[in-house]
Design a protein around this motif. Structure first.
Motif, PDB file in Angstrom:
ATOM      1  N   ASP A 115      -4.113   6.238  -0.984  1.00  0.00           N
ATOM      2  CA  ASP A 115      -4.988   5.878  -2.098  1.00  0.00           C
ATOM      3  C   ASP A 115      -4.336   6.206  -3.436  1.00  0.00           C
ATOM      4  N   LEU A 118      -1.401   3.765  -4.447  1.00  0.00           N
ATOM      5  CA  LEU A 118      -1.785   2.463  -4.995  1.00  0.00           C
ATOM      6  C   LEU A 118      -1.828   2.463  -6.515  1.00  0.00           C
ATOM      7  N   SER A 119      -1.969   3.659  -7.109  1.00  0.00           N
ATOM      8  CA  SER A 119      -2.036   3.737  -8.568  1.00  0.00           C
ATOM      9  C   SER A 119      -0.656   3.866  -9.213  1.00  0.00           C
ATOM     10  N   PRO A 173       1.481  -0.067   1.252  1.00  0.00           N
ATOM     11  CA  PRO A 173       0.173   0.602   1.190  1.00  0.00           C
ATOM     12  C   PRO A 173      -0.982  -0.327   0.836  1.00  0.00           C
ATOM     13  N   PHE A 174      -0.705  -1.454   0.158  1.00  0.00           N
ATOM     14  CA  PHE A 174      -1.771  -2.400  -0.151  1.00  0.00           C
ATOM     15  C   PHE A 174      -2.276  -3.084   1.118  1.00  0.00           C
ATOM     16  N   ARG A 177      -4.262   0.122   3.298  1.00  0.00           N
ATOM     17  CA  ARG A 177      -5.577   0.585   2.861  1.00  0.00           C
ATOM     18  C   ARG A 177      -6.718  -0.173   3.529  1.00  0.00           C
TER      19      ARG A 177
END
Length: 290
Positions: A115, A118-119, A173-174, A177
């Motif tokens: 999570d 993703l940023s 990771p996209f 998730r």
């Protein structure tokens, strides 16, 4: 009978008022969308039809389509986006399976880190890869220190394969998730029954888990495809001078060459390619789920 006859016009009037009020509530977001997105897009399309000589003409499109740089950029953009999407789907599915179904210490911490990941900006991951695999990175430094060679063997980061690696690293990771969210809804009883009947882990993953994960794979894959088609920072920070994609071609035409009609033509094509491939991916994923 008379009351039913009177109730019908009342219901019709109520539905009519509901529809009209719905349009009233829809007007503000539609107007905001038109001002923020549609109007700038209209200006880009308008500029793409306005050559430097003035007037309205398709000459900018003819000039751009006739250039080999555009054709190469288009092909590079498509194959990098499709290759990155396939790599992210395969790697993301495998890693999500491990995180969700293989018990190991720190599994929850890994899920939370995804999570946070993703940023991260895309150039940060590319910069980290440069520190490891760049021409003067750690891997080449260890090689030259150990062998005394003038340069290390890891020179792939400034090639299309380096861009592909960076995009898969950043965008996986996209895919993970939504997969982890889907795996949390899988009935573990089905997995236990399949295992008790002698099914191996690979067969359980393919025949029990994968069908449940197809909507999440479609969602993650479509997002990655669109993001890769429009990725600019990764290509720029890898230093892959021989790799030109449509976004970098827009930059070079607008900033370096001051060819604004040509830049707008490439931007319009980039939007059309993104929407077309996204639509194709949705059709394929919908058929795969049915």
């Amino acid at each position: 009978m008379a009351s039913a006859t009177l109730a019908a016009p009342r219901q019709s009037a109520t539905k009519s008022r509901t529809r009209s009020s719905g349009w009233i509530w829809a007007l503000p977001p539609v107007a905001a969308l038109a001002v923020v997105f549609l109007y700038p897009l209209f200006l880009v399309v308008q500029q793409s039809l306005t050559p430097d000589t003035g007037g309205t003409s398709l000459k900018p499109y003819a000039d751009v389509f006739a250039s080999s740089a555009f054709r190469e950029a288009l092909g590079t953009t498509v194959w990098l986006a499709v290759g990155s999407t396939v790599g992210c789907l395969v790697l993301g599915f495998a890693l999500a399976l491990i995180v969700a179904f293989v018990p190991f210490p720190g599994a929850k911490a890994v899920a939370r880190f995804i999570d946070v990941f993703l940023s991260f900006p895309s150039f940060l991951i590319t910069l980290a890869l440069l520190f490891v695999y760049g021409q003067v990175g750690m891997a080449n430094g260890l090689w030259t220190d150990a062998t005394g060679a003038a340069s290390g063997p890891f020179q792939f980061l400034a090639t299309p394969w380096g861009v592909l690696l960076a995009e898969i690293t950043y965008f996986t990771p996209f895919v993970m998730r939504p997969l982890l969210a889907a795996f949390s809804q899988v009935d573990t009883g089905q997995l236990e029954v399949a295992a008790s009947l002698g099914a191996r882990p690979a067969r359980i993953a393919a025949q029990v888990i994968l069908p449940e994960a197809l909507p999440a794979l479609a969602a993650g894959g479509s997002l990655v495809l669109v993001l890769c088609l429009n990725e600019f920072g990764i290509v720029l920070f890898t230093g892959a001078k021989g790799v030109t994609t449509l976004p970098t071609l827009v930059y070079s035409k607008a900033i370096l060459e001051s060819d604004y009609p040509g830049a707008c033509v490439v931007a319009v094509v980039n939007v059309l390619v993104s929407v077309s491939l996204y639509g194709l991916y949705r059709v394929v994923s919908r058929r795969a789920r049915s």
